[in-house]
Write a protein that holds these residues in place. Structure first.
Motif, PDB file in Angstrom:
ATOM      1  N   GLU A 101     -19.031  -7.573   8.489  1.00 39.46           N
ATOM      2  CA  GLU A 101     -18.725  -8.800   9.230  1.00 39.46           C
ATOM      3  C   GLU A 101     -17.719  -8.526  10.344  1.00 39.46           C
ATOM      4  O   GLU A 101     -17.835  -9.071  11.450  1.00 39.46           O
ATOM      5  CB  GLU A 101     -18.157  -9.845   8.261  1.00 39.46           C
ATOM      6  N   ASN A 117     -26.800 -13.680   0.116  1.00 40.43           N
ATOM      7  CA  ASN A 117     -26.797 -15.116   0.414  1.00 40.43           C
ATOM      8  C   ASN A 117     -25.594 -15.812  -0.197  1.00 40.43           C
ATOM      9  O   ASN A 117     -24.979 -16.691   0.413  1.00 40.43           O
ATOM     10  CB  ASN A 117     -28.095 -15.762  -0.097  1.00 40.43           C
ATOM     11  N   ASN A 120     -22.595 -14.893   1.923  1.00 36.12           N
ATOM     12  CA  ASN A 120     -22.616 -15.663   3.174  1.00 36.12           C
ATOM     13  C   ASN A 120     -22.092 -17.077   2.938  1.00 36.12           C
ATOM     14  O   ASN A 120     -21.301 -17.611   3.721  1.00 36.12           O
ATOM     15  CB  ASN A 120     -24.032 -15.739   3.737  1.00 36.12           C
ATOM     16  N   HIS A 126     -21.802 -13.764   7.985  1.00 37.32           N
ATOM     17  CA  HIS A 126     -22.972 -13.966   8.841  1.00 37.32           C
ATOM     18  C   HIS A 126     -23.839 -12.708   8.792  1.00 37.32           C
ATOM     19  O   HIS A 126     -24.001 -11.993   9.784  1.00 37.32           O
ATOM     20  CB  HIS A 126     -22.546 -14.277  10.277  1.00 37.32           C
ATOM     21  N   ALA A 128     -27.470 -10.564   7.552  1.00 41.71           N
ATOM     22  CA  ALA A 128     -28.920 -10.748   7.489  1.00 41.71           C
ATOM     23  C   ALA A 128     -29.566  -9.514   6.883  1.00 41.71           C
ATOM     24  O   ALA A 128     -29.240  -8.375   7.249  1.00 41.71           O
ATOM     25  CB  ALA A 128     -29.480 -10.995   8.887  1.00 41.71           C
ATOM     26  N   LYS A 266     -25.236  -7.384  10.478  1.00 49.12           N
ATOM     27  CA  LYS A 266     -24.659  -8.644  10.907  1.00 49.12           C
ATOM     28  C   LYS A 266     -25.680  -9.406  11.727  1.00 49.12           C
ATOM     29  O   LYS A 266     -26.446  -8.816  12.499  1.00 49.12           O
ATOM     30  CB  LYS A 266     -23.385  -8.402  11.740  1.00 49.12           C
ATOM     31  N   GLN A 267     -25.723 -10.714  11.540  1.00 53.50           N
ATOM     32  CA  GLN A 267     -26.663 -11.538  12.298  1.00 53.50           C
ATOM     33  C   GLN A 267     -26.504 -11.279  13.787  1.00 53.50           C
ATOM     34  O   GLN A 267     -25.392 -11.187  14.304  1.00 53.50           O
ATOM     35  CB  GLN A 267     -26.430 -13.010  11.977  1.00 53.50           C
ATOM     36  N   GLU A 270     -30.296  -7.684  14.204  1.00 56.55           N
ATOM     37  CA  GLU A 270     -31.543  -7.387  13.498  1.00 56.55           C
ATOM     38  C   GLU A 270     -32.501  -6.512  14.316  1.00 56.55           C
ATOM     39  O   GLU A 270     -33.259  -5.716  13.750  1.00 56.55           O
ATOM     40  CB  GLU A 270     -32.264  -8.684  13.105  1.00 56.55           C
ATOM     41  N   GLN A 307     -38.510 -11.007   6.029  1.00 59.61           N
ATOM     42  CA  GLN A 307     -38.849 -12.131   6.922  1.00 59.61           C
ATOM     43  C   GLN A 307     -39.869 -13.021   6.240  1.00 59.61           C
ATOM     44  O   GLN A 307     -40.606 -12.577   5.389  1.00 59.61           O
ATOM     45  CB  GLN A 307     -39.439 -11.595   8.234  1.00 59.61           C
TER      46      GLN A 307
END
Length: 307
Positions: A101, A117, A120, A126, A128, A266-267, A270, A307
């Protein structure tokens, strides 16, 4: 590669320190160990943005099997495409996520989707998941018997004592035919392992279902007839080489997603070049072969999409 879609799964907040999945929850540790055996203390400032020409990928991982896979095969695969891998080995499950993060890592590889999750949500991170890599299946191990049919009536069978893994262990015993069903376990208030031991319909062989702390099952195995043991603990104890699992879990689509350990970034990262290179290397045939040859069923590949 077959695409999968799924809802977020929330695992228990407290998981074993050396476990799952990938696997686990936090320990009161504050340091990490790099592949060169140096020690780093996580700081609270985000690292500066990586230069576009930077060819070093910094990945946080726990030691077994994640760092082994990274250092023993992924590093070589990445080098073929001009990348340098730096593995940072963590002894807990909190710092790999907070370090990611804060920008101190490019990715981490140690956890299940549900744990990510939960982190988060609880810690305001944040992160992914971008690619599934492996599962550490629970197995039935014994130092006394090499086949389920050899386990006698009244045998003492160990299972983990935390709720999630206890039910997982009982489900394994049911799926492999040692138990007819799990009776009221997990659905009836007050129905315990002792209740299951005495339930002649669910447990016609009268096995003594013995809950112990998950990390202690390998140590207690000489005193048990058999035990349902998480894959990471079996590996740390050297069981697959010395006493291979008699049987291991099998997975449907839902449990495959739930038990898979993912590469996490980290978001916003990706689709970065580093992430793409990591996904390609981690889901390569060389990684598949290394896992198959090295862990002999205590780790199995799960190259699924996130996904």
């Amino acid at each position: 590669m077959k695409k999968k879609s799924f809802a977020s799964l929330v695992l228990a907040a407290t998981l074993a320190v050396s476990a799952l999945t990938g696997c686990g929850a936090s320990a009161p540790e504050s340091t990490t160990t790099t592949e060169n055996n140096t020690t780093e203390t996580a700081n609270t400032e985000a690292a500066p943005a990586q230069d576009s020409a930077d060819k070093t990928i910094r990945v946080g991982a726990t030691a077994v099997p994640h760092a082994e896979i990274l250092d023993n095969v992924v590093k070589e695969v990445l080098a073929e495409d001009g990348w340098t891998l730096e593995t940072v080995v963590f002894t807990d499950y909190v710092l790999p996520n907070t370090s990611l993060e804060q920008g101190e890592l490019d990715a981490n590889y140690f956890q299940t989707l549900g744990y990510m999750n939960q982190q988060n949500s609880d810690a305001g991170l944040h992160l992914a998941a971008v690619a599934g890599v492996h599962i550490e299946p629970m197995g039935i191990y014994s130092q006394k018997y090499t086949a389920l049919s050899d386990i006698p009536d009244g045998a003492k069978i160990g299972i983990p004592n935390d709720p999630d893994n206890a039910e997982r262990g009982i489900d394994l015993l049911v799926s492999k035919g040692l138990l007819v069903s799990k009776g009221g376990y997990g659905t009836e208030e007050g129905y315990t392992e002792d209740s299951l031991t005495k339930d002649t319909e669910a447990n016609p062989h009268g096995y003594v279902i013995t809950p112990l702390e998950a990390a202690q099952l390998t140590l207690a195995l000489p005193d048990l007839d058999a035990a349902a043991i998480n894959g990471n603990y079996a590996l740390e104890a050297g069981l697959p080489a010395q006493y291979p699992a008699i049987e291991i879990e099998t997975f449907d689509d839902e449990t495959t997603v739930k038990r898979t350990n993912f590469l996490v970034v980290k978001q916003g990262s990706e689709d970065s070049e580093k992430t793409k290179a990591l996904v390609k290397a981690l889901q390569s045939e060389k990684v598949q072969k290394y896992i198959d040859d090295t862990y002999k069923g205590a780790v199995i590949t799960s190259f699924i999409d996130a996904q």
